[in-house]
Design a protein around this motif. Sequence first.
Motif, PDB file in Angstrom:
ATOM      1  N   GLY A  23       0.812  -1.254  -0.023  1.00 18.09           N
ATOM      2  CA  GLY A  23       0.047  -0.034   0.091  1.00 18.09           C
ATOM      3  C   GLY A  23       0.826   1.289  -0.008  1.00 18.09           C
ATOM      4  N   ILE A  24       2.137   1.268  -0.599  1.00 17.72           N
ATOM      5  CA  ILE A  24       2.968   2.436  -0.461  1.00 17.72           C
ATOM      6  C   ILE A  24       3.092   3.119  -1.878  1.00 17.72           C
ATOM      7  CG2 ILE A  24       4.193   1.570   1.608  1.00 17.72           C
ATOM      8  CD1 ILE A  24       6.326   0.384  -0.156  1.00 17.72           C
ATOM      9  N   GLY A  25       2.460   2.861  -2.907  1.00 17.91           N
ATOM     10  CA  GLY A  25       2.547   3.502  -4.079  1.00 17.91           C
ATOM     11  C   GLY A  25       3.605   3.364  -4.883  1.00 17.91           C
ATOM     12  N   GLY A  26       4.814   2.510  -4.498  1.00 13.70           N
ATOM     13  CA  GLY A  26       5.721   2.117  -5.343  1.00 13.70           C
ATOM     14  C   GLY A  26       6.661   3.260  -5.545  1.00 13.70           C
ATOM     15  N   GLY A  27       6.615   4.281  -4.755  1.00 11.91           N
ATOM     16  CA  GLY A  27       7.597   5.510  -4.917  1.00 11.91           C
ATOM     17  C   GLY A  27       8.985   5.105  -4.094  1.00 11.91           C
ATOM     18  N   VAL A  28       8.960   4.003  -3.328  1.00 17.96           N
ATOM     19  CA  VAL A  28      10.198   3.611  -2.826  1.00 17.96           C
ATOM     20  C   VAL A  28      11.124   3.043  -3.908  1.00 17.96           C
ATOM     21  CG1 VAL A  28       9.634   3.363  -0.407  1.00 17.96           C
ATOM     22  CG2 VAL A  28       9.289   1.741  -1.875  1.00 17.96           C
ATOM     23  N   VAL A  29      10.298   2.543  -5.044  1.00 21.45           N
ATOM     24  CA  VAL A  29      11.208   1.798  -5.958  1.00 21.45           C
ATOM     25  C   VAL A  29      11.492   3.027  -7.100  1.00 21.45           C
ATOM     26  CG1 VAL A  29      11.194   0.190  -7.733  1.00 21.45           C
ATOM     27  CG2 VAL A  29      10.517  -0.219  -5.407  1.00 21.45           C
ATOM     28  N   MET A  30      10.400   3.694  -7.509  1.00 21.50           N
ATOM     29  CA  MET A  30      10.756   4.586  -8.530  1.00 21.50           C
ATOM     30  C   MET A  30      11.640   6.005  -8.273  1.00 21.50           C
ATOM     31  SD  MET A  30       6.811   4.682 -10.121  1.00 21.50           S
ATOM     32  CE  MET A  30       5.849   4.919  -8.656  1.00 21.50           C
ATOM     33  N   VAL A  31      11.575   6.428  -7.027  1.00 20.73           N
ATOM     34  CA  VAL A  31      12.275   7.669  -6.862  1.00 20.73           C
ATOM     35  C   VAL A  31      13.909   7.298  -7.058  1.00 20.73           C
ATOM     36  CG1 VAL A  31      13.123   9.239  -5.138  1.00 20.73           C
ATOM     37  CG2 VAL A  31      10.455   8.948  -5.461  1.00 20.73           C
ATOM     38  N   PRO A  32      14.376   6.433  -6.236  1.00 16.27           N
ATOM     39  CA  PRO A  32      15.864   6.175  -6.757  1.00 16.27           C
ATOM     40  C   PRO A  32      15.984   5.732  -8.245  1.00 16.27           C
ATOM     41  CG  PRO A  32      14.982   4.126  -5.223  1.00 16.27           C
ATOM     42  CD  PRO A  32      13.931   5.382  -5.045  1.00 16.27           C
ATOM     43  N   ALA A  33      15.321   4.802  -8.616  1.00 15.52           N
ATOM     44  CA  ALA A  33      15.220   4.542 -10.063  1.00 15.52           C
ATOM     45  C   ALA A  33      15.508   5.459 -11.174  1.00 15.52           C
ATOM     46  CB  ALA A  33      14.268   3.436 -10.320  1.00 15.52           C
ATOM     47  N   LEU A  34      14.535   6.456 -10.860  1.00  9.42           N
ATOM     48  CA  LEU A  34      14.559   7.537 -11.703  1.00  9.42           C
ATOM     49  C   LEU A  34      15.504   8.486 -11.635  1.00  9.42           C
ATOM     50  CD1 LEU A  34      10.696   8.484 -11.781  1.00  9.42           C
ATOM     51  CD2 LEU A  34      11.779   7.892 -13.859  1.00  9.42           C
ATOM     52  N   TYR A  35      16.018   8.636 -10.208  1.00 20.37           N
ATOM     53  CA  TYR A  35      17.109   9.635  -9.958  1.00 20.37           C
ATOM     54  C   TYR A  35      18.335   9.126 -10.670  1.00 20.37           C
ATOM     55  CZ  TYR A  35      20.950  11.824  -7.506  1.00 20.37           C
ATOM     56  OH  TYR A  35      21.944  12.418  -7.139  1.00 20.37           O
ATOM     57  N   TYR A  36      18.758   7.877 -10.515  1.00 23.44           N
ATOM     58  CA  TYR A  36      19.956   7.338 -11.187  1.00 23.44           C
ATOM     59  C   TYR A  36      20.054   7.524 -12.863  1.00 23.44           C
ATOM     60  CZ  TYR A  36      20.958   5.438  -6.527  1.00 23.44           C
ATOM     61  OH  TYR A  36      21.410   5.403  -5.218  1.00 23.44           O
ATOM     62  N   THR A  37      18.659   7.168 -13.244  1.00 22.15           N
ATOM     63  CA  THR A  37      18.529   6.987 -14.666  1.00 22.15           C
ATOM     64  C   THR A  37      18.792   8.369 -15.124  1.00 22.15           C
ATOM     65  OG1 THR A  37      17.002   5.047 -14.606  1.00 22.15           O
ATOM     66  CG2 THR A  37      16.966   6.518 -16.696  1.00 22.15           C
ATOM     67  N   LEU A  38      18.000   9.357 -14.662  1.00 22.53           N
ATOM     68  CA  LEU A  38      18.169  10.912 -15.168  1.00 22.53           C
ATOM     69  C   LEU A  38      19.457  11.645 -14.826  1.00 22.53           C
ATOM     70  CD1 LEU A  38      14.723  12.218 -13.960  1.00 22.53           C
ATOM     71  CD2 LEU A  38      15.268  11.739 -16.288  1.00 22.53           C
ATOM     72  N   SER A  39      19.970  11.079 -13.820  1.00 23.61           N
ATOM     73  CA  SER A  39      21.453  11.561 -13.613  1.00 23.61           C
ATOM     74  C   SER A  39      22.647  10.998 -14.554  1.00 23.61           C
ATOM     75  CB  SER A  39      22.129  11.050 -12.189  1.00 23.61           C
ATOM     76  OG  SER A  39      21.211  11.805 -11.188  1.00 23.61           O
ATOM     77  N   ALA A  40      22.285   9.571 -15.035  1.00 26.02           N
ATOM     78  CA  ALA A  40      23.030   8.915 -15.993  1.00 26.02           C
ATOM     79  C   ALA A  40      22.913   9.540 -17.396  1.00 26.02           C
ATOM     80  CB  ALA A  40      22.947   7.538 -15.959  1.00 26.02           C
ATOM     81  N   LEU A  41      21.776  10.110 -17.802  1.00 29.79           N
ATOM     82  CA  LEU A  41      21.413  10.501 -18.893  1.00 29.79           C
ATOM     83  C   LEU A  41      22.113  12.013 -18.970  1.00 29.79           C
ATOM     84  CD1 LEU A  41      17.870   9.049 -19.763  1.00 29.79           C
ATOM     85  CD2 LEU A  41      20.236   8.467 -20.706  1.00 29.79           C
ATOM     86  N   GLY A  42      22.608  12.591 -17.969  1.00 26.14           N
ATOM     87  CA  GLY A  42      23.022  14.037 -17.999  1.00 26.14           C
ATOM     88  C   GLY A  42      22.316  15.119 -17.363  1.00 26.14           C
ATOM     89  N   TYR A  43      21.187  14.578 -16.770  1.00 26.63           N
ATOM     90  CA  TYR A  43      20.063  15.635 -16.255  1.00 26.63           C
ATOM     91  C   TYR A  43      20.176  15.704 -14.872  1.00 26.63           C
ATOM     92  CZ  TYR A  43      18.473  14.952 -21.129  1.00 26.63           C
ATOM     93  OH  TYR A  43      18.315  15.048 -22.388  1.00 26.63           O
TER      94      TYR A  43
END
Length: 268
Positions: A23-43
């Motif tokens: 019941g936690i919305g999935g944010g605990v997975v998405m936030v770090p995953a998106l952070y690393y992905t966007l950082s790796a792409l130069g943003y």
Amino acid sequence: MWVFFAGLLATGAFAGLIAGLFGIGGGVVMVPALYYTLSALGYEDHAMHAAVGTSLTVIVSTSLRSVAAHAGRGAVDFDVLRRWTPWIVLGALTGSVIADLAPGEVLTALFGIVALLLSAQFFFGRPDWKLAQDMPGLPMSGVLGTLIGTLSSLMGIGGGVFGVTLMTLCGKPIHKAVGTAAGFGVAIGLPGAIGFMVAGMGELGRAPFSLGYVNMAAFAVLAIAAVFLAPVGARLAHALPEHRLRQAFAIGLVIVALNMLREAFFTG
């Protein structure tokens, strides 16, 4: 680029699974995953804010799917949702304003510290530990609801991290707490996402397909994957014994908390 979208699909699927399970919305997975992905792409300039804003947008869809699955099993307390939702919405809007002013490292550190504290209560706390026999009424519900909305919006999570903890301490069975907390995700995700869209307008250095701090390409991929897996997580939650569900919830929090603290203090 196909690796980027494949990673988002996998992240969305796992996020949907744990949204239904805890019941936690999935944010605990998405936030770090998106952070690393966007950082790796130069943003990296706005990577954390974009990760939180996009996660909140996805949480709206995963939470709706999750709460529907739990409601079908009678595991949602709609009276609690009715009374607490206005305060949670107020907190979510407040959190999006604060997040726009806070450095990314502050957001990650805050999440890690709070998650570690909550995981200890779930893992070591006894199921019969209670602060009250029922959820508090006004004015305490207003204070706690606003606080849950604010902290959850700051961290890009759906409210289950705090909502499940609070409801179990106030006498709610874990399965009922998980199902109801899924509903908190809608109250947090929608106003929080709108706040991040508005706050990020005009910012330079954002990834393509961004609306404010929300990346719409990532949202579409994550939401599609997550929505289909949320009911699977809900079924799994009701198949597990209560003490095992509590322990799994705590272990998941520890893993995420340590990862976020490492990111806040030892990288960058």
